[in-house]
Design a protein around this motif. Structure first.
Motif, PDB file in Angstrom:
ATOM      1  N   LYS A 193       9.765  42.771  46.417  1.00 51.85           N
ATOM      2  CA  LYS A 193       9.250  41.878  47.455  1.00 51.85           C
ATOM      3  C   LYS A 193      10.346  41.250  48.325  1.00 51.85           C
ATOM      4  O   LYS A 193      10.225  41.245  49.554  1.00 51.85           O
ATOM      5  CB  LYS A 193       8.391  40.782  46.825  1.00 51.85           C
ATOM      6  N   PRO A 194      11.449  40.709  47.751  1.00 55.43           N
ATOM      7  CA  PRO A 194      12.483  40.128  48.621  1.00 55.43           C
ATOM      8  C   PRO A 194      13.047  41.123  49.629  1.00 55.43           C
ATOM      9  O   PRO A 194      13.222  40.803  50.804  1.00 55.43           O
ATOM     10  CB  PRO A 194      13.559  39.651  47.632  1.00 55.43           C
ATOM     11  N   MET A 195      13.317  42.363  49.166  1.00 59.06           N
ATOM     12  CA  MET A 195      13.861  43.357  50.083  1.00 59.06           C
ATOM     13  C   MET A 195      12.799  43.881  51.037  1.00 59.06           C
ATOM     14  O   MET A 195      13.097  44.206  52.184  1.00 59.06           O
ATOM     15  CB  MET A 195      14.491  44.504  49.294  1.00 59.06           C
ATOM     16  N   LEU A 196      11.557  43.966  50.581  1.00 59.93           N
ATOM     17  CA  LEU A 196      10.470  44.359  51.476  1.00 59.93           C
ATOM     18  C   LEU A 196      10.347  43.384  52.636  1.00 59.93           C
ATOM     19  O   LEU A 196      10.239  43.780  53.803  1.00 59.93           O
ATOM     20  CB  LEU A 196       9.146  44.416  50.699  1.00 59.93           C
ATOM     21  N   MET A 197      10.368  42.095  52.316  1.00 59.06           N
ATOM     22  CA  MET A 197      10.240  41.081  53.361  1.00 59.06           C
ATOM     23  C   MET A 197      11.454  41.082  54.288  1.00 59.06           C
ATOM     24  O   MET A 197      11.331  40.903  55.501  1.00 59.06           O
ATOM     25  CB  MET A 197      10.058  39.701  52.734  1.00 59.06           C
ATOM     26  N   THR A 198      12.648  41.301  53.709  1.00 55.61           N
ATOM     27  CA  THR A 198      13.852  41.387  54.535  1.00 55.61           C
ATOM     28  C   THR A 198      13.760  42.542  55.520  1.00 55.61           C
ATOM     29  O   THR A 198      14.040  42.399  56.713  1.00 55.61           O
ATOM     30  CB  THR A 198      15.095  41.569  53.655  1.00 55.61           C
ATOM     31  N   THR A 199      13.346  43.707  55.019  1.00 58.44           N
ATOM     32  CA  THR A 199      13.208  44.886  55.880  1.00 58.44           C
ATOM     33  C   THR A 199      12.161  44.664  56.958  1.00 58.44           C
ATOM     34  O   THR A 199      12.365  45.031  58.125  1.00 58.44           O
ATOM     35  CB  THR A 199      12.812  46.106  55.026  1.00 58.44           C
ATOM     36  N   ILE A 200      11.048  44.058  56.589  1.00 61.74           N
ATOM     37  CA  ILE A 200       9.980  43.805  57.560  1.00 61.74           C
ATOM     38  C   ILE A 200      10.453  42.853  58.653  1.00 61.74           C
ATOM     39  O   ILE A 200      10.223  43.090  59.843  1.00 61.74           O
ATOM     40  CB  ILE A 200       8.740  43.245  56.844  1.00 61.74           C
ATOM     41  N   VAL A 201      11.134  41.777  58.261  1.00 63.59           N
ATOM     42  CA  VAL A 201      11.582  40.787  59.250  1.00 63.59           C
ATOM     43  C   VAL A 201      12.613  41.388  60.202  1.00 63.59           C
ATOM     44  O   VAL A 201      12.504  41.255  61.432  1.00 63.59           O
ATOM     45  CB  VAL A 201      12.164  39.543  58.544  1.00 63.59           C
ATOM     46  N   LEU A 202      13.627  42.051  59.656  1.00 64.55           N
ATOM     47  CA  LEU A 202      14.690  42.607  60.496  1.00 64.55           C
ATOM     48  C   LEU A 202      14.148  43.656  61.467  1.00 64.55           C
ATOM     49  O   LEU A 202      14.506  43.670  62.650  1.00 64.55           O
ATOM     50  CB  LEU A 202      15.781  43.219  59.612  1.00 64.55           C
ATOM     51  N   ASN A 203      13.271  44.518  60.980  1.00 56.65           N
ATOM     52  CA  ASN A 203      12.725  45.553  61.852  1.00 56.65           C
ATOM     53  C   ASN A 203      11.716  44.990  62.841  1.00 56.65           C
ATOM     54  O   ASN A 203      11.623  45.466  63.975  1.00 56.65           O
ATOM     55  CB  ASN A 203      12.081  46.657  61.016  1.00 56.65           C
ATOM     56  N   ALA A 204      10.959  43.982  62.427  1.00 57.22           N
ATOM     57  CA  ALA A 204      10.007  43.362  63.351  1.00 57.22           C
ATOM     58  C   ALA A 204      10.742  42.720  64.529  1.00 57.22           C
ATOM     59  O   ALA A 204      10.305  42.839  65.681  1.00 57.22           O
ATOM     60  CB  ALA A 204       9.170  42.316  62.614  1.00 57.22           C
ATOM     61  N   LEU A 205      11.856  42.055  64.248  1.00 59.21           N
ATOM     62  CA  LEU A 205      12.643  41.442  65.323  1.00 59.21           C
ATOM     63  C   LEU A 205      13.126  42.498  66.311  1.00 59.21           C
ATOM     64  O   LEU A 205      13.034  42.324  67.532  1.00 59.21           O
ATOM     65  CB  LEU A 205      13.838  40.681  64.738  1.00 59.21           C
ATOM     66  N   GLY A 206      13.656  43.594  65.786  1.00 66.20           N
ATOM     67  CA  GLY A 206      14.198  44.628  66.663  1.00 66.20           C
ATOM     68  C   GLY A 206      13.133  45.366  67.449  1.00 66.20           C
ATOM     69  O   GLY A 206      13.285  45.600  68.651  1.00 66.20           O
ATOM     70  N   ILE A 207      12.033  45.721  66.795  1.00 69.75           N
ATOM     71  CA  ILE A 207      10.997  46.512  67.456  1.00 69.75           C
ATOM     72  C   ILE A 207      10.230  45.679  68.472  1.00 69.75           C
ATOM     73  O   ILE A 207       9.915  46.150  69.565  1.00 69.75           O
ATOM     74  CB  ILE A 207      10.048  47.113  66.397  1.00 69.75           C
ATOM     75  N   TRP A 208       9.914  44.435  68.144  1.00 70.30           N
ATOM     76  CA  TRP A 208       9.170  43.568  69.063  1.00 70.30           C
ATOM     77  C   TRP A 208       9.960  43.335  70.356  1.00 70.30           C
ATOM     78  O   TRP A 208       9.388  43.317  71.449  1.00 70.30           O
ATOM     79  CB  TRP A 208       8.866  42.241  68.385  1.00 70.30           C
ATOM     80  N   ASN A 209      11.268  43.159  70.235  1.00 68.38           N
ATOM     81  CA  ASN A 209      12.099  42.842  71.402  1.00 68.38           C
ATOM     82  C   ASN A 209      12.710  44.065  72.075  1.00 68.38           C
ATOM     83  O   ASN A 209      13.423  43.924  73.076  1.00 68.38           O
ATOM     84  CB  ASN A 209      13.236  41.894  70.984  1.00 68.38           C
ATOM     85  N   ASP A 210      12.444  45.245  71.546  1.00 70.24           N
ATOM     86  CA  ASP A 210      13.089  46.451  72.074  1.00 70.24           C
ATOM     87  C   ASP A 210      12.563  46.795  73.468  1.00 70.24           C
ATOM     88  O   ASP A 210      11.357  46.831  73.704  1.00 70.24           O
ATOM     89  CB  ASP A 210      12.837  47.620  71.129  1.00 70.24           C
ATOM     90  N   TYR A 211      13.496  47.041  74.363  1.00 67.98           N
ATOM     91  CA  TYR A 211      13.131  47.449  75.729  1.00 67.98           C
ATOM     92  C   TYR A 211      13.491  48.907  76.001  1.00 67.98           C
ATOM     93  O   TYR A 211      12.704  49.652  76.585  1.00 67.98           O
ATOM     94  CB  TYR A 211      13.837  46.568  76.756  1.00 67.98           C
ATOM     95  N   LEU A 212      14.663  49.326  75.554  1.00 69.90           N
ATOM     96  CA  LEU A 212      15.190  50.632  75.936  1.00 69.90           C
ATOM     97  C   LEU A 212      14.319  51.785  75.447  1.00 69.90           C
ATOM     98  O   LEU A 212      13.937  52.659  76.229  1.00 69.90           O
ATOM     99  CB  LEU A 212      16.621  50.788  75.423  1.00 69.90           C
TER     100      LEU A 212
END
Length: 277
Positions: A193-212
């Motif tokens: 769970k800790p690593m699952l949540m870490t992966t979800i948060v980090l990728n959510a930040l990048g994908i949500w804000n991705d423009y290129l």
């Protein structure tokens, strides 16, 4: 160093931290303050407090940029991408750790090597692959590319974390009659769970804000994500700051709130994943 010197040193560090915090918060002030100004007021004095709060900027930006569609597209892409990235990466890393063969070691090295390849060097090959698969200008095409670009880092994080999971727990579950799939989903996955949540948060930040990446794959106006919708206010000769800044605020708010609620999992996951490697 006596107590008085230590006290002065502590105060100095605290003052420095406060100044750094104000420095990092300054862009948010400019964003929020200027999002409720008229276009002329933004150009005349961007640093001042608004003389008149133009709350209509938000409703106008929402309508002009078709933010309802953009928000829906960003939500679909982000949620599906992060769930699949977390699930597939956890499964792959678990197999690599528990089946410690030379092939899996080489495969892990390839995933790690993929992490250091700059995205700009593979943009054209990615577009060619997307075109060959026939998923260009579509949400599934963006999902597939997100998976390919984000899974290597996620596998690397999960690989280190899974090594800290006691093998005896899995052996006990196997003795009780659990098959490998049941062991993973009912025993191992909850421990991740800790690593699952870490992966979800980090990728959510990048994908949500991705423009290129969305700008390369999505061309249809009804498929635009929030960054693409916001960029529509910036033309070659005109820049609608009174519309773009409210749009930026609307786009940033959900992911900032999400991060504030989930940030503690990042530290927990990375710290736990570094126990063994």
């Amino acid at each position: 160093m006596n107590a008085k010197s230590k006290s002065r040193w502590t105060i100095g560090i605290e003052v420095l931290m406060i100044l750094l915090a104000l420095l990092f918060l300054a862009p948010f002030y400019f964003l929020l303050a200027n999002s409720v100004k008229s276009f002329g007021e933004i150009l005349s004095n961007a640093a001042s407090w608004p003389q008149e709060f133009m709350w209509s900027n938000y409703s106008n930006a929402w309508k002009l940029a078709r933010f309802g569609e953009a928000f829906r597209n960003s939500l679909i892409v982000t949620v599906i991408s992060v769930v699949l990235i977390a699930l597939f990466s956890a499964m792959a890393a678990y197999r690599m750790v528990r089946a410690d063969t030379k092939f899996n070691k080489v495969l892990l090295l390839l995933f790690v090597a993929a992490m250091v390849v700059p995205f700009q060097t593979i943009m054209i090959p990615i577009l060619k692959v997307v075109n060959v698969l026939g998923v260009n200008n579509s949400i599934p095409g963006l999902l597939i590319t997100n998976l390919g670009l984000s899974i290597p880092m996620a596998i690397f994080l999960f690989h280190g974390f899974i090594k800290s999971v006691p093998l005896e727990i899995e052996e006990a579950a196997t003795v009780d009659g659990c098959n490998p799939i049941t062991v993973f989903f009912r025993i191992v996955l909850p421990l991740l769970k800790p690593m699952l949540m870490t992966t979800i948060v980090l990728n959510a930040l990048g994908i949500w804000n991705d423009y290129l990446l969305p700008s390369l794959i999505l061309q249809a106006p009804n498929l635009r994500t929030i960054p693409l919708a916001t960029f529509s206010f910036f033309g070659q000769y005109t820049k609608q700051w009174d519309m773009a800044l409210p749009a930026l605020t609307i786009g940033v708010a959900p992911i900032v709130i999400f991060y504030l609620f989930m940030q503690r999992y990042i530290v927990e996951g990375i710290a736990a994943g570094s126990v063994k490697g």
